[in-house]
Design an enzyme around this catalytic site. Structure first.
Site, mmCIF file in Angstrom:
data_model
loop_
_atom_site.group_PDB
_atom_site.id
_atom_site.type_symbol
_atom_site.label_atom_id
_atom_site.label_comp_id
_atom_site.label_asym_id
_atom_site.label_seq_id
_atom_site.Cartn_x
_atom_site.Cartn_y
_atom_site.Cartn_z
ATOM 1 N N ARG A 80 0.828 -1.210 0.000
ATOM 2 C CA ARG A 80 0.000 0.000 0.000
ATOM 3 C C ARG A 80 0.858 1.255 0.000
ATOM 4 N NH1 ARG A 80 -5.068 1.447 4.037
ATOM 5 N NH2 ARG A 80 -5.290 3.611 3.383
ATOM 6 N N CYS B 101 -19.466 -3.521 1.083
ATOM 7 C CA CYS B 101 -18.780 -2.351 1.630
ATOM 8 C C CYS B 101 -19.704 -1.748 2.671
ATOM 9 C CB CYS B 101 -18.480 -1.340 0.519
ATOM 10 S SG CYS B 101 -17.547 0.112 1.080
ATOM 11 N N ASP B 102 -19.140 -1.221 3.746
ATOM 12 C CA ASP B 102 -19.981 -0.673 4.801
ATOM 13 C C ASP B 102 -20.301 0.805 4.618
ATOM 14 O OD1 ASP B 102 -17.241 -0.324 5.207
ATOM 15 O OD2 ASP B 102 -17.464 -0.009 7.350
ATOM 16 N N TYR C 80 -16.212 8.723 -0.395
ATOM 17 C CA TYR C 80 -15.032 8.671 -1.252
ATOM 18 C C TYR C 80 -15.118 9.616 -2.439
ATOM 19 C CZ TYR C 80 -12.972 4.752 1.256
ATOM 20 O OH TYR C 80 -12.387 3.957 2.211
ATOM 21 N N HIS D 86 -17.172 2.755 -3.851
ATOM 22 C CA HIS D 86 -16.463 3.995 -3.527
ATOM 23 C C HIS D 86 -16.730 5.104 -4.548
ATOM 24 C CE1 HIS D 86 -13.294 1.877 -0.757
ATOM 25 N NE2 HIS D 86 -14.548 1.752 -0.343
ATOM 26 N N ASN E 117 -10.280 -5.178 -1.618
ATOM 27 C CA ASN E 117 -10.310 -3.952 -2.400
ATOM 28 C C ASN E 117 -9.352 -4.031 -3.584
ATOM 29 O OD1 ASN E 117 -12.244 -2.201 -1.261
ATOM 30 N ND2 ASN E 117 -10.899 -1.806 0.487
#
Length: 482
Positions: free
Chosen positions: A97, A172-173, A259, A210, A151
């Site tokens: 990441r 997704c929450d 997002y 997102h 993801n």
């Protein structure tokens, strides 16, 4: 019933085990198989989950017997005979990441985990693993439901659907979190179902993972969203509206997924991230590195206490670059993906209908599409009713030209990355000229994906991104160069 968690050494796995052990929805899971490629992380998270289970049982919050914890580094052992497979893998780990973020930032672009070029790099190294996982599930647990939280969830789910079809669903929450914040303002239970199994509260949410919008919420046939948009105090109670700003939310006529901040205020987000001492990935790599080291020490008296302290700090600093204030406690404690996963599992296993927002295919059984302008195999994020027969996407209103354009541009770039991953994986199974041809195609599609992403929009920058990620990620280098 057997639940398999892929990425079982991941930091948030105890949240899933807690939800399952507590049987909050009445679902009884007998075994939780934890799979990870890192045995030390797996052992640490297994210890946290075991201690959490003991605490729940001692306090009466979890009935006996607790679900058996079965940690393993063998994927086939983990998957075999599973009823549900929960996929939350992170290919390349936290260090991967940080590379995603820094390569983009060094080129003056947004460096974020799932948004922009970092999200494409994440997808490029993840999709081959996700496809291998899907093939293993198809072989060893063909009737299992796969719940994908890996993801970038939209395109990874789309890739897995090429193997598993409708039996893989992305979750997704963030969308349901937004809907519930609005529901609390209205004093309405947005999860309530009528006696006929249909939702009592109407929700019109549409987008990609997102990248989505809540465009209407109806109570007794009346759309209550316009009243919320007109009310400053109401908008101040909604985290997403505070992030984007009340004036722009009113201009859009919809409440955005949080997002969207990165698409609407790209330069502000990039500047804030670049000015910080460390990126989010670097923060989490250091923070979780300290946790795993401390909790994995044989002298650690309570891995669970160490995990809880680390979790709260993590959630409180989530998307910190988007805020001018500390995150409010009610938003930190607003639920999570483990609740979405458990409700989905319960509805499928028991037949009790539940309504949630999920990542599903755009095509409808028997023909037709949820969004007619988009391909039928494209994965959308839309309201669904889930029951014992499966996942049933609900009708949404027509999308605006602007919404359609944003979705189409993003998914076109992601699909180019998907093609690159598939060509590269195909090359690894071949030799000679055919392998060279496939790797050439893979590199071209990867260049296309990076170049055409709406937050890049430059072949020159796209090539520089590709070169940077090949240099920074062994997984991508192996995929594209052999």
């Amino acid at each position: 019933m057997k639940l398999t968690i892929l990425g079982g050494g991941g930091f948030r796995v105890p949240l899933v085990y807690e939800a399952v052990a507590a049987r909050a929805t009445g679902l009884v899971v007998d075994e939780v198989a934890l799979h990870d490629v890192d045995p030390e992380r797996l052992a640490t998270i297994g210890a946290v989950a075991a201690q959490l289970g003991e605490e729940l049982a001692a306090s009466g919050r979890a009935p006996h017997p607790l679900p058996r914890l079965v940690p393993t580094t063998d994927l086939r052992e983990a998957v075999a005979g599973a009823d549900f497979v929960f996929s939350a893998v992170r290919v390349g780990g936290a260090q991967g990441r940080t590379v995603d973020e820094r390569v983009a930032l060094d080129l003056g672009l947004l460096g974020q985990e799932t948004i922009g070029p970092g999200g494409l790099a994440y997808a490029l190294r993840t999709i081959p693993v996700a496809l291998d996982v899907a093939r293993t599930i198809a072989e060893l647990a063909p009737i299992a439901w796969t719940i994908n939280f890996t993801n970038p969830a939209g395109i990874v789910t789309e890739a897995m659907r090429t193997v598993l079809g409708d039996r893989v669903v992305g979750i997704c929450d963030t969308p349901i979190g937004l809907v519930r914040r609005v529901g609390r303002l209205l004093g309405a239970d947005v999860d309530a179902m009528g006696p006929d199994g249909t939702p009592r509260i109407g929700v019109d949410y549409v987008g990609l993972n997102h990248l989505g919008w809540l465009r209407a919420i109806t109570v007794d046939g009346e759309d209550r969203l316009p009243g919320i948009l007109a009310d400053d105090a109401a908008l101040d109670a909604i985290e997403e509206a505070r992030l984007i700003g009340p004036d722009w939310v009113r201009t859009m006529g919809a409440l955005p997924n949080e997002y969207l901040f990165y698409y609407l205020f790209t330069e502000e987000a990039r500047s804030r991230i670049a000015a910080a001492e460390e990126t989010r990935g670097e923060f989490l790599a250091a923070q979780q590195g300290r946790f795993y080291e401390a909790a994995g020490d044989s002298c650690c008296a309570s891995p669970l206490s160490a995990w809880r302290a680390t979790l709260h700090e993590r959630e409180a600093t989530y998307m910190a670059e988007t805020r001018d204030e500390e995150r409010r406690e009610e938003d930190v404690a607003g639920g999570g993906y483990q609740e979405v996963a458990l409700r989905l599992m319960t509805a499928l296993a028991t037949g009790t209908p539940a309504r949630m927002i999920l990542d599903v295919g755009n095509g409808r059984p028997g023909g037709g599409r949820i969004v007619p302008e988009l391909p039928p195999d494209l994965v959308l994020e839309v309201p669904c009713v889930v029951d014992g027969e499966g996942v049933h996407p609900q009708q949404v209103g027509p999308v605006s030209l602007g919404q359609l354009g944003m979705m189409a541009r993003l998914r076109a770039a992601e699909r180019a990355i998907l093609e690159a991953a598939r060509h590269g994986q195909g090359a690894s199974a071949r030799g000679g000229e055919e392998a060279a041809r496939l790797r050439s195609l893979a590199r071209e599609k990867a260049w296309e994906g990076f170049s055409t992403h709406p937050l890049v929009d430059s072949p020159e920058l796209g090539r520089a991104l590709l070169d940077g990620y090949v240099a920074g990620h062994p997984e991508i280098a192996a995929l594209l160069e052999g």
